[in-house]
Design an enzyme around this catalytic site. Sequence first.
Site, PDB file in Angstrom:
ATOM      1  N   HIS A  60       0.846  -1.192   0.000  1.00  0.00           N
ATOM      2  CA  HIS A  60       0.000   0.000   0.000  1.00  0.00           C
ATOM      3  C   HIS A  60       0.881   1.242   0.000  1.00  0.00           C
ATOM      4  O   HIS A  60       2.073   1.169   0.290  1.00  0.00           O
ATOM      5  CB  HIS A  60      -0.904   0.007   1.239  1.00  0.00           C
ATOM      6  N   HIS A  77       6.020   6.040  -1.290  1.00  0.00           N
ATOM      7  CA  HIS A  77       6.692   4.803  -1.661  1.00  0.00           C
ATOM      8  C   HIS A  77       5.826   3.625  -1.258  1.00  0.00           C
ATOM      9  O   HIS A  77       4.901   3.766  -0.461  1.00  0.00           O
ATOM     10  CB  HIS A  77       8.057   4.700  -0.968  1.00  0.00           C
TER      11      HIS A  77
END
Length: 189
Positions: free
Chosen positions: A42, A125
Amino acid sequence: MRLFTAVLPPPPVLTELAEAVDGLRGLPDADRLRWVGPEGRHLTLAFLGEVDEALLPDLRERLARAARHHPAFGLRLAGGGRFGDRVLWIGVEGDRTALRRLADSVTAAVRRAGVPTEDRPYKPHLTVARAGRTARRVDLRPYAAALGDFSGSDWQAREVVLVRSFLPSSGVPGEHPRYETLATWPLGG
């Protein structure tokens, strides 16, 4: 309860990523890394940590409001990097400005609900592996270099997700946290 907010890439994007990450398992010391499975991949917007359950109603309302104020936007997972020799990650391209604004808005909503959050610059990220806590470090540079040319498909971020994280409790080395989605809000309402 331990919580975070996130944007979840769609399954086809995660499949592309899995193929790229699977190619890294032949590199030296790959067996010493804790690889994040597809269910744990995620883009974190805000990490909340431990949250008193009494704060959930206000938190949910504020997160819903924050999501309504942002339209869907385009992203793509691309490139690789590392945080020292601790975390290996995939980068994010596309409308990073919209992603950062959403993260800022979600963080503000969380704080207004009375939940303290980390106070550090947002670095979008997606974590793919973590180094184990052993005396001998794993050099993540070859892994990040191998991911440098990765470029996934374009996709639309369409919702904010509130996730509960259950930390490993068995003591089994390499065990991963378990995640439970508590709520989802569409972007743009």
